[in-house]
Design an enzyme around this catalytic site. Structure first.
Site, PDB file in Angstrom:
ATOM      1  CG  ASP A 279      32.641  36.088  38.398  1.00 31.23           C
ATOM      2  OD1 ASP A 279      32.351  37.270  38.717  1.00 31.23           O
ATOM      3  OD2 ASP A 279      31.910  35.389  37.683  1.00 31.23           O
ATOM      4  CG  LEU A 280      38.806  38.449  39.246  1.00 37.74           C
ATOM      5  CD1 LEU A 280      40.255  38.472  38.797  1.00 37.74           C
ATOM      6  CD2 LEU A 280      38.637  39.169  40.565  1.00 37.74           C
ATOM      7  CG  ASP A 322      36.947  35.132  36.237  1.00 39.01           C
ATOM      8  OD1 ASP A 322      36.519  34.032  35.849  1.00 39.01           O
ATOM      9  OD2 ASP A 322      36.298  36.184  36.123  1.00 39.01           O
TER      10      ASP A 322
END
Length: 404
Positions: A279-280, A322
């Site tokens: 994930d970001l 995300d």
């Protein structure tokens, strides 16, 4: 003609009814059989096209990963339909990649070269070709050959039935009133039967047929037009069901199906498969401070960079928000770490979005399996590794059960 005039009215009516019934039935029977033959060939072509399209869709991963066993399994599923004689899969070089043949007394071989996508009728069989696409690009094709024996048997049965109906109709011609009533209500009953079949089989390719040119015929034509629209909408919904509309990556549903296939393949082949969760970092901060429009642009850019970082043996998916995941088959732990490093490197360059420069980074969790895991266990392992990466300071990766 003079002899006919001498007949009694009752006899005249009988002769007229029998004569008109005979002529009408002969022409109608010939027309219906001819039309039915054409329609049945169209339906068969459509069914084979749909089957080939389904197999092509299911085989994209197998062909791209050169998984002949999986490709052959997909082709074998076509033999459930008894009329299918054999099926072939061709690769990007138009060479036979995999094939299955129903047991036969004579040898059958795949054509040396595939034809363009479409349906091709020959004297005793039909061949349907469908392109295999991956990310919008053709990587091969599938061919299905099916026998026309069933259609020929249907035609013979119709001829026999038509002769029987003709004789019976002549005997029953006296009941003209009942025949007229039947002509009124039969199309409505047939339309109801078609609607029931569509509901029972969830098959919107079925169509109602009619020779009526009155209001009933108009209603049936309108019904068929509605089915055309429903079928088109269903195809579009199927496409939307498997791909994320924002990033254009495959979505959670396709990921779930591909993960099951990857585990089964690893269990059969003895090769390992890898699952990467990422994930970001601080994506929520970007969304809150710069707005969802910038957040969406960030997700699109991240998806492009993720795909650019992956080798040919890996496929990216967006699970939501995300959260992204990557499936990589036929790998070792070192291969997965190389992929993770490539992703981190790709994300290292700043992004320019709507005139703003953003720094993007990602935390990555890696799980490796020999196929003895189930979907839940391997996802849990990758998720644990992801949180270990976050705890270690983000913008790095961790391998479940191992170091890096």
């Amino acid at each position: 003609m003079m002899e006919f005039r001498k007949l009694k009215i009752k006899t005249k009516l009988i002769v007229v009814v029998l004569l008109t019934s005979t002529i009408g039935l002969l022409f109608t029977g010939a027309g219906v059989i001819t039309l039915d033959r054409v329609k049945q060939k169209e339906i068969l072509a459509e069914e084979m096209s749909i089957l080939a399209r389904v197999i092509a869709s299911r085989s994209a991963a197998a062909l791209s990963f050169r998984d002949q066993a999986r490709a052959k399994d997909n082709l074998t599923s076509l033999l459930v339909r008894e009329s299918v004689e054999f099926s072939c899969m061709y690769d990007l070089n138009r060479q036979v990649f995999a094939s299955v043949v129903r047991e036969s007394d004579h040898a059958i071989a795949c054509p040396d070269q595939p034809r363009e996508p479409g349906e091709y009728f020959y004297e005793s069989y039909l061949e349907a070709y469908q392109a295999i696409e991956l990310n919008g690009l053709a990587i091969g094709s599938v061919m299905v050959r099916t026998s026309l024996v069933d259609l020929d048997r249907r035609l013979q049965g119709q001829l026999i039935a038509s002769v029987g109906i003709l004789g019976l109709s002549l005997i029953m011609a006296f009941l003209i009133t009942q025949s007229l009533q039947r002509a009124i209500y039969k199309p409505i009953v047939d339309l109801g039967d078609v609607a029931n079949k569509i509901t029972e089989h969830n098959n919107f390719s079925i169509r109602a047929s009619t020779t009526n040119l009155d209001e009933i015929g108009d209603a049936i034509n309108a019904f068929n037009s509605m089915l055309n629209k429903i079928e088109a909408d269903k195809e579009e919904l199927t496409r939307l069901a498997y791909y994320d509309p924002l990033t254009k990556l495959a979505n959670r549903r396709m990921f779930s199906e591909r993960l099951v296939f990857a585990l089964e393949n690893a269990r059969r082949s003895g090769e390992q498969m890898g699952l990467i969760f990422l994930d970001l970092d601080k994506f929520k901060v970007v969304n809150d401070e710069l707005g969802h429009d910038i957040g969406d642009l960030l997700l699109k850019s991240a998806a492009k960079r993720l795909e650019a970082a992956l080798p040919a043996s890996a496929t990216a998916f967006r699970l939501g928000g995300d959260e992204f995941t990557v499936l990589q088959v036929g790998v070792t732990q070192h291969d997965l770490e190389v992929t993770a490093q490539s992703i981190l490197k790709e994300f290292a360059e700043p992004l320019i979005l709507a005139g703003k420069q953003l720094t993007i980074s990602s935390s990555i969790g890696i799980a490796l399996s020999d196929g003895n895991d189930n979907v839940s266990s391997i996802m849990k392992s990758a998720d644990i590794a992801l949180y270990q990466a976050k705890d270690a300071g983000r913008s790095n990766y961790k391998v479940f059960g191992g170091g890096n």
